[in-house]
Design an enzyme around this catalytic site. Structure first.
Site, PDB file in Angstrom:
ATOM      1  N   ASP A  80       0.817  -1.213   0.000  1.00  0.00           N
ATOM      2  CA  ASP A  80       0.000   0.000   0.000  1.00  0.00           C
ATOM      3  C   ASP A  80       0.854   1.268   0.000  1.00  0.00           C
ATOM      4  OD1 ASP A  80      -2.379   1.513   0.288  1.00  0.00           O
ATOM      5  OD2 ASP A  80      -2.081   1.598   2.447  1.00  0.00           O
TER       6      ASP A  80
ATOM      7  N   GLU B 131       3.216  -8.387   7.195  1.00  0.00           N
ATOM      8  CA  GLU B 131       1.971  -9.034   6.803  1.00  0.00           C
ATOM      9  C   GLU B 131       2.109 -10.013   5.638  1.00  0.00           C
ATOM     10  OE1 GLU B 131      -1.046  -6.090   6.205  1.00  0.00           O
ATOM     11  OE2 GLU B 131      -1.019  -5.466   8.291  1.00  0.00           O
TER      12      GLU B 131
ATOM     13  N   TYR C 161      -6.819  -3.307  12.405  1.00  0.00           N
ATOM     14  CA  TYR C 161      -7.614  -2.137  12.001  1.00  0.00           C
ATOM     15  C   TYR C 161      -9.084  -2.343  12.366  1.00  0.00           C
ATOM     16  CZ  TYR C 161      -3.488  -0.336   9.761  1.00  0.00           C
ATOM     17  OH  TYR C 161      -2.228   0.174   9.554  1.00  0.00           O
TER      18      TYR C 161
ATOM     19  N   GLU D 286       0.797  -1.757  14.229  1.00  0.00           N
ATOM     20  CA  GLU D 286       0.020  -0.812  13.404  1.00  0.00           C
ATOM     21  C   GLU D 286      -1.385  -0.732  13.964  1.00  0.00           C
ATOM     22  OE1 GLU D 286      -0.245  -1.401   9.136  1.00  0.00           O
ATOM     23  OE2 GLU D 286       1.872  -1.952   9.011  1.00  0.00           O
TER      24      GLU D 286
HETATM   25  C1  BDP Z   1      -1.594  -2.405   6.764  1.00  0.00           C
HETATM   26  C2  BDP Z   1      -0.318  -2.398   5.969  1.00  0.00           C
HETATM   27  C3  BDP Z   1       0.090  -0.989   5.579  1.00  0.00           C
HETATM   28  C4  BDP Z   1      -1.090  -0.268   4.979  1.00  0.00           C
HETATM   29  C5  BDP Z   1      -2.207  -0.225   6.000  1.00  0.00           C
HETATM   30  C6  BDP Z   1      -3.439   0.513   5.478  1.00  0.00           C
HETATM   31  O1  BDP Z   1       0.716  -3.009   6.703  1.00  0.00           O
HETATM   32  O2  BDP Z   1       1.179  -1.029   4.689  1.00  0.00           O
HETATM   33  O3  BDP Z   1      -0.782   1.007   4.531  1.00  0.00           O
HETATM   34  O4  BDP Z   1      -2.588  -1.552   6.252  1.00  0.00           O
HETATM   35  O5  BDP Z   1      -4.211  -0.112   4.768  1.00  0.00           O
HETATM   36  O6  BDP Z   1      -2.171  -3.652   6.827  1.00  0.00           O
HETATM   37  O7  BDP Z   1      -3.573   1.693   5.740  1.00  0.00           O
END
Ligand code: BDP
Length: 667
Positions: free
Chosen positions: A214, A458, A511, A547
């Site tokens: 991404d 990932e 997330y 993250e």
């Molecule tokens: C995560 C990835 C990261 C992405 C992020 C996203 O590790 O590189 O930019 O998601 O979607 O899973 O913002």
């Protein structure tokens, strides 16, 4: 669990520690050629070749005309039209040409260099051409003669060109570099080229580059191009490993020399006042520093990031001439240990409160840029961040030097991002991944700020070959460097746990309320708690939330919070923080926000001019979430160091810093 850094060896077992550290040297020194950062000294000169270069993209249908017509043999301008291109910079955003922004294939760079006459005249001088990094595959020629090629972005490569320059000193020195950004199943990161053969839908020869990560696949010469000199007999590599016993710092060092069968050597360690605090002769040894100033992370000590300078002085003779080479390496003395619930720096618990970054900015893309770097460090310190992960590839060496200088702790990640196709778990991919880890460890092993290696982000660990792949990769990394723990970042919501048994620290990306249950902030507490309890229950290893975050378009507001507003991003962070506050008392050892700043991605329906999960905009202005994080990070720093400050009473950073410094016990 049988490697030495996992053991917190009591100080009284000093002799045992020393034996272990010497064992470490043997392992570290499996690496056989050096990649020392070019530094000036009394015996070495550096000449930067940054600035305007000639540039030509090979837009021929097979992208191969440059090789077929041997563009390297003459001046590039004689082969066809060239344009100006700055180095270092990605080429993608420099022109108004959309086909260059999205170009896939070979591009050609060229410039002429004036080499100082004394470099040419003195046969005892080596002249080395070094490229800090170019994305992705590079071939380099000097006056039409190929001098090196390199597979992979983000890492440096070099070639000795002295003999070529001397062949005909009257000729100008013309450097040609061809760079190809194509990503395949075996590159890191992987990608694949898809040819669209339906002539009713696509023009003849149409193809696209697919990637599974991404961020925008910026390309070109991303870091400085240099010429540097060394004497013919020279310090090729230095490895240091540090430790301490009570008040005495220990710097174990090993120097490798090239160009001389016999040489004498002296290593001198100097403190920040240029006073010699220890010295030793011989290619390896230990420097003992009485009343040591340890290297501490930012906000963990009143005098963080203390760096000594280790001067290595080599004297060699080849019968006819005598050579002296001097190389000075900054050295921070610190230890790193991991237990089942803690990350210890200098035997004290360290909690990562930091960020994930990208090398990314407008116009220059991934091109190295000092103003941007210094601005980012000012923002990190304003935020109270003590750490970052080099998501998702190795950053410029100058950035790691800044981390050493400022006490910012680094999880150093290789470009193993987006490994999503089963064919990318094959032998050739693994061989390349191992080679990249060699290069990375080789380059960054001496940085005090680097406390852990991350071999991937990932990867599709649900695929069965992932087990062998990660076992091999992680074991290999531990052989390269037994002094640091190893991890990779896994994604909570789709990852199987293949690979996890081999890491020292579990890094989890998640997330909640964004990619899953979008808009449902209320699920965060339960899902995050479950995530931590599952991973810890299974592995009893410390966990970093590597993250978490949400997109917010700066200036979009909504109360109650809705997705993409600044309020929603704030609310996600606050919900995560509530759970992190419970779990950090147990086994969660860190939290790294995704992301420090907005960054460019490939075009697609999920992205509006890039990823907006930054707490700063791409121009480095704070969104509302940045203030939430700043408040929290300063509070965590104070708490962790038992400072007892009332953060709400100290909302001004300068006051906080002073109060923080005043209230610290001298260590
Ligand atoms: C995560 C990835 C990261 C992405 C992020 C996203 O590790 O590189 O930019 O998601 O979607 O899973 O913002």
């Amino acid at each position: 669990m049988n490697i030495w850094y996992k053991m917190v060896i009591p100080a009284r077992l000093g002799a045992f520690r020393v034996l272990c550290l010497f064992a470490v040297f043997e392992a570290v020194c499996l690496l056989d050629t050096g990649m020392l950062f070019p530094r000036e000294s009394s015996s070495r000169e550096v000449k930067e070749l940054n600035g305007r270069w000639d540039f030509r993209a090979d837009k021929s249908p097979n992208r191969n005309q440059g090789f077929e017509k041997a563009w390297y043999k003459s001046r590039l301008a004689e082969t066809g039209p060239v344009i100006d291109m700055p180095v270092p910079a990605s080429y993608n955003d420099i022109t108004q040409d959309a086909t260059l922004r999205d170009f896939i294939g070979w591009v050609w760079y060229e410039r002429e260099v004036v080499v100082p006459a004394r470099w040419i005249a003195d046969e005892g001088t080596r002249v080395v051409l070094r490229v800090g990094s170019a994305h992705y595959y590079s071939v380099v020629w000097m006056n039409g003669v190929k001098v090196t090629e390199h597979n992979g972005g983000h890492l440096p490569f070099e070639a000795e060109i002295g003999s070529l320059i001397r062949k005909d000193p009257t000729q100008p020195c013309r450097i040609t570099i061809a760079v190809n950004n194509t990503l395949t199943l075996d590159t890191l990161p992987p990608g694949n080229i898809q040819h669209m053969d339906d002539r009713t839908q696509y023009p003849d020869g149409y193809f696209v580059q697919n990637t599974y990560f991404d961020f925008f696949n910026y390309a070109g010469i991303h870091r400085s191009v240099l010429l540097y000199t060394t004497p013919k007999a020279y310090v090729d590599d230095i490895t240091v490993v540090t430790d301490f016993l009570d008040n005495t710092g220990l710097v174990y060092y090993k120097v490798s020399v090239q160009g001389a069968a016999t040489a004498t050597m002296k290593a001198t360690l100097m403190d920040q006042n240029a006073r010699c605090v220890a010295s030793s002769s011989g290619p390896s040894g230990v420097l003992k520093v009485v009343d040591v100033n340890l290297w501490w992370p930012y906000l963990m000590h009143e005098n963080p990031a203390y760096l000594y300078s280790m001067e290595v002085r080599l004297m060699a003779t080849d019968g006819r001439s005598t050579y002296e080479d001097v190389y000075t390496l900054p050295v921070g003395i610190r230890t790193v240990n991991v237990t089942s619930t803690q990350f210890l720096i200098n035997n004290k618990p360290f909690y990562f409160h930091g960020v994930n970054k990208h090398e990314d900015s407008d116009i220059r893309g991934k091109g190295f840029d000092w103003p941007l770097i210094v601005k980012d460090f000012n923002l990190l310190k304003w935020l109270g961040a003590n750490s970052f992960r080099t998501s998702h590839y190795p950053y410029a060496e100058e950035i790691l030097q800044m981390c050493d200088r400022h006490g910012i702790v680094v999880i150093d990640e290789c470009p193993g991002v987006g490994i999503a196709d089963s064919r990318s778990f094959g032998n050739s991919s693994l061989a390349h991944h191992l080679a990249v880890m060699d290069e990375l460890v080789h380059r960054d092993k001496n940085h005090a700020s680097v406390v852990m290696w991350s071999v991937a982000n990932e990867p599709a660990t649900e695929m069965p070959p992932a087990d062998f792949y990660f076992k091999t990769l992680i074991t290999h990394t531990k052989v390269l460097d037994p002094t640091r723990p190893v991890t990779f970042a896994t994604r909570t919501d789709y990852a199987s746990d293949r690979g996890a048994p081999y890491v020292d620290v579990i890094c989890v990306n998640s997330y909640f309320s964004w990619y899953y249950d979008p808009g449902h902030l209320e699920v965060i507490p339960i899902q995050l708690k479950t995530q931590f309890e599952n991973w810890y229950g299974k592995y009893q290893k410390p966990i970093i939330q590597s993250e978490y975050g949400a997109d917010a378009v700066a200036g979009l507001h909504s109360d109650p919070p809705v997705m993409f507003s600044e309020e929603y991003q704030k609310a996600v962070l606050q919900s995560y923080h509530n759970v992190l506050d419970q779990k950090r008392k147990q086994y969660v050892i860190g939290e790294l926000i995704w992301n420090f700043a907005d960054f460019m991605t490939v075009q697609g329906i999920f992205r509006v001019l890039g990823n907006k999960k930054g707490i700063f905009t791409r121009e480095r202005q704070p969104k509302a979430a940045a203030f939430i994080l700043k408040e929290r990070y300063w509070r965590l720093a104070n708490e962790q160091n038992r400072l007892g400050l009332n953060t709400s009473a100290h909302s001004d950073t300068r006051q906080l810093v002073h109060a923080f410094q005043d209230s610290l016990d001298p260590m």
